[in-house]
Design an enzyme around this catalytic site. Sequence first.
Site, PDB file in Angstrom:
ATOM      1  CB  CYS A  52      20.255  31.631  -2.715  1.00  0.00           C
ATOM      2  SG  CYS A  52      20.068  29.886  -3.015  1.00  0.00           S
TER       3      CYS A  52
ATOM      4  CG  HIS B   5      15.589  33.284 -19.606  1.00  0.00           C
ATOM      5  ND1 HIS B   5      16.846  32.748 -19.407  1.00  0.00           N
ATOM      6  CD2 HIS B   5      15.268  33.941 -18.459  1.00  0.00           C
ATOM      7  CE1 HIS B   5      17.273  33.077 -18.196  1.00  0.00           C
ATOM      8  NE2 HIS B   5      16.324  33.799 -17.587  1.00  0.00           N
TER       9      HIS B   5
END
Lengths: 345, 284
Positions: free
Chosen positions: A47, A94
């Site tokens: 989300c 990342h």
Amino acid sequence: MRLVSLSWSHRSSASAAREALAMVSVERVLAELKRRGISESVAVSTCNRFELYAAGTPLAPPRIELLLGALEDLAGASLAAQAEVRRDKEAVEHLFAVAGGLDSLVVGETEILGQVKTGYERAKSAGMTDKRLNVLFQRALYVGKKVRTETAIAQGASSVPSVAVQMAESIFGRLEGKTALILGAGAMAELAAKHLAAHGVSKLSVANRTWERGYQLAAQYHGEAIGWDEFPKELERADMVIASTGAPSAVVTCAMVEAAVTRRGGRSLLLIDIAMPRDIEEKVHAIDGVYLYRLEDLEAIVAKTMASRAEAVAAALSVVQDKAVEFNLWAQSLSTDHELSLKHS
Amino acid sequence: MATQVFLSWIAFLSYSAASVAAFSYLLTKNTRASRLMLVLMGAGLAAHVLAFAARILQFWVFPENRWFLPVNSFFGALSYMSLALTAAFFVIEARKRLGILGAFILPLAAVSLGLAVLHADPSLSPLEPELRSYWLNFHPMVLMSAYAAFANAFGVSVALIIQERQIKSRKPTELCYRLPSIDELDALNGKIIAVSLPLLVAGLVMGAMWAHAAWGRAWSWAPKETTALITAAIYGEFLWLRYARGRRGRIPIYVSMLAFACIVATFVSAELSSGRHDFLGGGR
């Protein structure tokens, strides 16, 4: 090995792009990419973020416009402007940081590790991972665990309900066999019930002014609904009380608690007041063996946890960077005759 | 002579090192420190048992001392208490896995044995005729075992008062999450005291019986007798407060700590006065 990552996260992009992407299932993304000739790709969708990783060789690197085009067609929205694009070493770092919870809204949270794992497993079962992405994602999961065990990034309770559970454990030890009384049946009461049930509290009683709603909440967590007038009696039995009613003044008075304590046989009592205005009289905290925590006390503990996690970010980042360098050396060695080996240490 | 002193030194150094390891475990939650504490404590305990055995054999070189235990001197008493204290903690650790309590309990063992090796005279001599009684193997042994157990309870109560104050302050530190819960510590403290108090009373009764048999007078209100009786009364008060009255919070904990202070006073009072309970004086 060439790697590309596209990210839309809570940090960088407006929610519109993320919302559009959240509507598209990972399976559909993978199928569409495959149809467009991309053979190695993993998508992680939560989300708070959408991440797409694609791998290729130096001769056939993954093409960003192809990836973006597929996603935009699926989401039916323009995404390119908000996308963070990373390549190779940067993309590896990342991914490791994401798996470590360093890029999360609540730093160090562990849910993201499971979400990265799910994303990887979906891609794997869709036949979208080859050696490069397999090693990359297994490495990411390993680094995610490593930063959490070796640094303070995931230490302490990071939300009000988990702090409440932690305080209960510091008083009672294991929560199995303990009883909780919940006053009120609103959203906060439900959240509290959920956390307590998840930590093994074996008996939940719910007292609410409207019996119906209390009954619904109690039924949901295999608890027992009691009449509002009966709750002072229940104070004698309960080990912890969570109060979150909408009452305009205190419903649990010092006199009530004092009376209950004399009949509790010396058992500790934890009172948690998350109502605004207050549900429990402040004076009860002065009673021996009674511990009252108010919303602001729990929030202060959360803030302290987050501050110490923030201090641990630098240490966690250096683990992530070390492991990214190591992975890149391995990735480069793929195009030579001597493939390096990656160790889990 | 040399053997028992040498082994006692090894035990003392092991306990001290184990205490340091226990503290570092408490402060860092490094599990390696916890394992190190267990190893050091085990090594110290082994050396200590051997030291005590060697002391017994040395003691029995004097034929009149045969079958009596060498606890008539300050060195022997401190050494035995330290041994019983560590052995009791070993049992608690094995059953409860509360290694973190080592930080509160092991220093007491180290201090007790440290006082022996640094300040007490380890030499042995024939027992005075009036001490040559089978009571010598029971009266002081039972009492010192009770004291060693109470020392464990004291260590637990120090952890308990820290934990209680942490949670009452509403601003818990890291320490709060490392210490066992209030209820676990409270139950352990209560259990040790409930088991040890009858032992203390039995030891006092034995002393009275010995005194009655030897001098025809069961009780003489000597400082050591008086403070020991007060100790028993305060522990009794603790059990009454905690279990009969159902009191929680800091008051019962302070009462149990006060009782332990009284045990320390028992030894000091005996040394300050003279009499048959005085290790440094006539009792040697």
